[in-house]
Write an enzyme that holds these catalytic residues in place. Structure first.
Site, mmCIF file in Angstrom:
data_model
loop_
_atom_site.group_PDB
_atom_site.id
_atom_site.type_symbol
_atom_site.label_atom_id
_atom_site.label_comp_id
_atom_site.label_asym_id
_atom_site.label_seq_id
_atom_site.Cartn_x
_atom_site.Cartn_y
_atom_site.Cartn_z
ATOM 1 N N SER A 160 0.894 -0.882 0.002
ATOM 2 C CA SER A 160 -0.008 -0.174 0.110
ATOM 3 C C SER A 160 1.172 1.097 0.323
ATOM 4 C CB SER A 160 -1.182 -0.152 0.972
ATOM 5 O OG SER A 160 -1.567 0.872 1.490
ATOM 6 N N ASP A 255 -9.478 -3.696 -4.753
ATOM 7 C CA ASP A 255 -9.537 -2.899 -4.144
ATOM 8 C C ASP A 255 -9.032 -1.210 -4.689
ATOM 9 O OD1 ASP A 255 -7.318 -1.293 -2.746
ATOM 10 O OD2 ASP A 255 -5.749 -3.025 -2.900
ATOM 11 N N HIS A 285 -8.322 -5.020 0.054
ATOM 12 C CA HIS A 285 -7.044 -4.065 0.017
ATOM 13 C C HIS A 285 -7.044 -4.838 1.559
ATOM 14 C CE1 HIS A 285 -4.034 -0.988 0.184
ATOM 15 N NE2 HIS A 285 -4.615 -1.198 1.205
#
Length: 314
Positions: A160, A255, A285
């Site tokens: 991320s 996501d 995610h």
């Protein structure tokens, strides 16, 4: 279709009224992220060595944590090393929130992992996290022999926000030419701060990471809209992505960041790099740290570890 285990987790979060990150203060969001890891993350596995270190950077000391794997070839030479940047939107997360994942990656890859506790917003706005990440990687490269690490087999990676930082570090060090990077592991990376890719709309609600939470993270990290166009915030916007290290870009089908990860891997390939994109179509995610409740998380860790080992082999 959404994986039944991911759906069960989302349903449980809704049933229990778990607050969304964007509704919390930064202090509470950090505490909640750290404390909830015991529910979704596997128990920390034993590794051969864990050592807390400290690098120096332009903004001061940067805490690091070194993991050496069980069964690593430490007696025969220096270990290859993956410098890892944790996720958390540049606002939450720390060495402890990603301790289990780093242990898993170390043992499965037989490589050392060095986790970087870079500065977070809003106390330290962009580009402080970038500056720390570059400085930490340079320090690890310089100190590698003293730490039992092979500076010639050094990779960067993260999930991320950490995937964003890993991509930026790879570009910055390519441009500087002083620290060779052998591989980059980009796990659902944020690559475009403009947040306009279609998946931001199609996956923007209902799948744990929401558009509101992305805005919350963005606004605590970026304090000037023009910074969205800075490649150090949005590596997808760098005009030259040639001559970058081989990469694995892992994304998740549900996501909001899915499409910008795909677009980044496509640009890497079009620029002549070795880039492989792998999408876990049924996942959300953040799933790679959720191996206690999502089986595909453990498969994803094994995949990331095997590819890291492959590219860092002699």
């Amino acid at each position: 279709m959404l994986h039944p285990q991911a759906k069960a987790l989302l349903d449980l979060i809704e049933q229990r009224g778990v607050p969304a990150t964007h509704t919390l203060s930064v202090t509470d969001a950090r505490t909640f992220y750290r404390e909830r890891r015991g529910f979704t993350q596997p128990d920390p596995v034993e590794v051969a060595e864990v050592r807390n270190l400290q690098a120096e950077g332009p903004h001061g000391a940067i805490p690091l944590r070194l993991y050496k794997p069980l069964g690593g070839d430490m007696d025969r030479g220096l270990l290859p090393v993956l410098v890892y940047f944790h996720g958390g939107g540049w606002v939450i997360g720390d060495l402890d929130t990603h301790d289990s994942l780093c242990r898993q990656l170390a043992n499965a890859s037989k490589c050392a992992i060095v986790s970087v506790d870079y500065r977070l917003g809003p106390e330290h706005r962009f580009p402080a996290a970038v500056d720390d990440s570059i400085a930490a990687t340079r320090w690890i490269h310089k100190e590698a022999p003293k730490l039992g690490l092979d500076a010639s087999r050094l990779a960067v990676g993260g999930d991320s926000a950490g995937g964003n930082l890993a991509a930026v570090v790879a570009i910055a060090l390519r441009d500087a030419g002083d620290v060779p990077i052998a591989f980059q592991l980009l796990i659902y990376p944020a690559t475009d701060m403009r947040r306009g890719a279609p998946s931001h709309t199609t996956n923007g609600q209902g799948y744990l990471l929401t558009s509101d939470t992305i805005t919350y993270f963005h606004d605590h990290y970026i304090d000037d809209a023009t910074h969205d166009l800075d490649w150090r915030a949005s590596p997808l916007l760098h005009p030259d992505l040639t001559n970058l290290p081989p990469s694995i870009v892992l994304t998740a089908g549900y996501d909001p960041l899915r499409d910008e990860g795909l677009m980044y891997s496509q640009r890497l390939s079009e620029s002549g790099n070795r880039a492989t994109h792998i999408c876990f179509e049924r996942q959300i995610h953040g799933f790679i740290t959720m191996g206690r409740v999502i089986d595909e998380a453990n498969a994803a860790v094994e995949l990331c570890a095997s590819q890291t080992a492959r590219y860092l082999s002699r």
